[in-house]
Design an enzyme around this catalytic site. Sequence first.
Site, PDB file in Angstrom:
ATOM      1  N   CYS A 150       0.864  -1.171   0.000  1.00 26.49           N
ATOM      2  CA  CYS A 150       0.000   0.000   0.000  1.00 26.49           C
ATOM      3  C   CYS A 150       0.902   1.222   0.000  1.00 26.49           C
ATOM      4  O   CYS A 150       2.099   1.128   0.254  1.00 26.49           O
ATOM      5  CB  CYS A 150      -0.866   0.035   1.249  1.00 26.49           C
ATOM      6  SG  CYS A 150      -1.976  -1.378   1.393  1.00 26.49           S
TER       7      CYS A 150
ATOM      8  N   TYR B 213      11.100  -4.510  -7.304  1.00 31.37           N
ATOM      9  CA  TYR B 213       9.875  -4.306  -8.076  1.00 31.37           C
ATOM     10  C   TYR B 213       9.006  -3.138  -7.627  1.00 31.37           C
ATOM     11  O   TYR B 213       8.527  -2.373  -8.461  1.00 31.37           O
ATOM     12  CB  TYR B 213       9.043  -5.600  -8.013  1.00 31.37           C
ATOM     13  CG  TYR B 213       7.729  -5.494  -8.759  1.00 31.37           C
ATOM     14  CD1 TYR B 213       7.691  -5.570 -10.150  1.00 31.37           C
ATOM     15  CD2 TYR B 213       6.532  -5.290  -8.083  1.00 31.37           C
ATOM     16  CE1 TYR B 213       6.500  -5.466 -10.844  1.00 31.37           C
ATOM     17  CE2 TYR B 213       5.328  -5.182  -8.772  1.00 31.37           C
ATOM     18  CZ  TYR B 213       5.315  -5.268 -10.152  1.00 31.37           C
ATOM     19  OH  TYR B 213       4.142  -5.156 -10.825  1.00 31.37           O
TER      20      TYR B 213
ATOM     21  N   GLY C  53      -0.563   0.587  -5.122  1.00 30.86           N
ATOM     22  CA  GLY C  53      -1.868  -0.018  -4.905  1.00 30.86           C
ATOM     23  C   GLY C  53      -2.913   0.643  -5.772  1.00 30.86           C
ATOM     24  O   GLY C  53      -3.030   1.866  -5.787  1.00 30.86           O
TER      25      GLY C  53
ATOM     26  N   ASN D 216       0.618   0.508   6.140  1.00 29.51           N
ATOM     27  CA  ASN D 216       1.227  -0.331   5.117  1.00 29.51           C
ATOM     28  C   ASN D 216       1.970  -1.449   5.832  1.00 29.51           C
ATOM     29  O   ASN D 216       2.829  -1.180   6.676  1.00 29.51           O
ATOM     30  CB  ASN D 216       2.195   0.504   4.268  1.00 29.51           C
ATOM     31  CG  ASN D 216       2.933  -0.316   3.213  1.00 29.51           C
ATOM     32  OD1 ASN D 216       3.999   0.074   2.765  1.00 29.51           O
ATOM     33  ND2 ASN D 216       2.394  -1.433   2.805  1.00 29.51           N
ATOM     34  N   GLY D 217       1.637  -2.697   5.490  1.00 28.96           N
ATOM     35  CA  GLY D 217       2.287  -3.840   6.126  1.00 28.96           C
ATOM     36  C   GLY D 217       1.287  -4.950   6.341  1.00 28.96           C
ATOM     37  O   GLY D 217       0.150  -4.892   5.852  1.00 28.96           O
TER      38      GLY D 217
END
Length: 479
Positions: free
Chosen positions: A2, A265, A28, A101-102
Amino acid sequence: MCGIVGISSHDRCAPELYDSLVQLQHRGQDAAGILTSDEQFHVKRGMGLVQDIFEQRHMQRLKGSVGIAHTRYPTSGDRNTGEEVQPLWTSVPNGIAFAHNGNIVNYQELRQEVLGTRKRYLNTRSDSEMLMQLLADELMQELAQGSSSDISDEDFFQALVRASGTLFSMIKGAVSAVLLIQDRGLAAIRDPHGIRPLVYGVRTDSEGRQDHIFASEDTMFYTLGFTRVGDVLPGEVVFISTDKKVFRSRTARAAFTPCIFEYVYFARPDAMINSINVYRARLRMGENLGKQWLDAYPGLMPDVIIPAPQTSNTMALAMARVLGINYSEGLYKNPFIGRTFIMPDQAQRRQSVRFKLSPQELEIRGKDVLIVDDSIVRGTTSREIVSMLKEFGARKIYFASSCPPVVQPCRYGVDIPTTEELIASRLDQEGIRKHLGADLLIYLEISGLVEAVTRKGDHHIDTPCTACLGGRYIHEEVC
Ligand code: SF4
């Protein structure tokens, strides 16, 4: 994965939160939300791309100079419900809004703690909501009275540090989060292993007043006039009070093991995360891949190197330099089609490869082509690319991955959910080569990848997380 951002400004922050989400869209594409605050919270959330969710009328009612925002790529909970779209918020204490985020590995255990022991209500199956309630409950206990209005900023910060420390001691997993605490300010927290990135920046206006930003990547800093201060450190709590005083404290320390896949990536090439430039790290991956090729196949030289666009353009360019052969953009990528790896299901992914990539015959026909990709996860895209190159008359097709085989799922927030989906968990290298239909397959070795990421930069990484590449999950280690 995210993208999160929080801004504490002297002007309306909603337009800049929107601009930030656009710059974090690659993290995202499933849903997004913005929450701002003046005397109350104002929120707009929705499913889809940032530019499709927010209209002028939404932006006008997102009032206030402090706010947080989130762009979602679901890795837990229910991706089909709008109720889990962040930011989330809870009323006690003060009013806390949360963007995360996680991923939390011990979610079930902590969910029981929140519901059973702490008697807090959970509206969703989202680990982010559970985290928010856990932190809010800890903070309320630290504040004792359930209201923080009559204590100093310093005392409030110390309460937040203690609450975050308790949270960090309870969780297994990854947390980078921004919090908006009504009438108190903006905060950012990062788990002690620093698995997911979080960057901090400031901006000074002509009157010497400072605005503050926290974001998953610094990709919007230049556009918005912010200067990078550095990373929110692992285990750190940073708090910006309503009158813009800055408080920082590291509440927990552990091995710093940020995600290596961010460099392979996810992160944008212009991002600087964990004090390492993503573009330069990718160049070094290509360089190491080129050296590895020369060692393994000294007499074998392709006619041309073509990246499987777009992330791997950088690696392919560096590899071509090392091999001394032509780099060609022989696969054109339609920029208006989403990234395949973060499309929600396999059928969509397979179909989208041919819509997304268009081979250029003049660059391919009659040539020995070396395709460079950032990674091979499910093998879907790679197989389609090889097939397309054959259709366009390539004589030989060699395939190089800038990342070692992905062999096990990520448990920290990247959508590699089951071992069965990973081609390298089912097949050995020769089996994968045959499956792809390539004449040769080479993977960058793990030592080459880690060296490429950590060689330069003013970083303090102990060792990057490589769990999905066969390394250990850090939460399983005895600290
Ligand atoms: Fe990143 Fe892989 Fe570690 Fe997940 S398991 S945090 S994708 S390196």
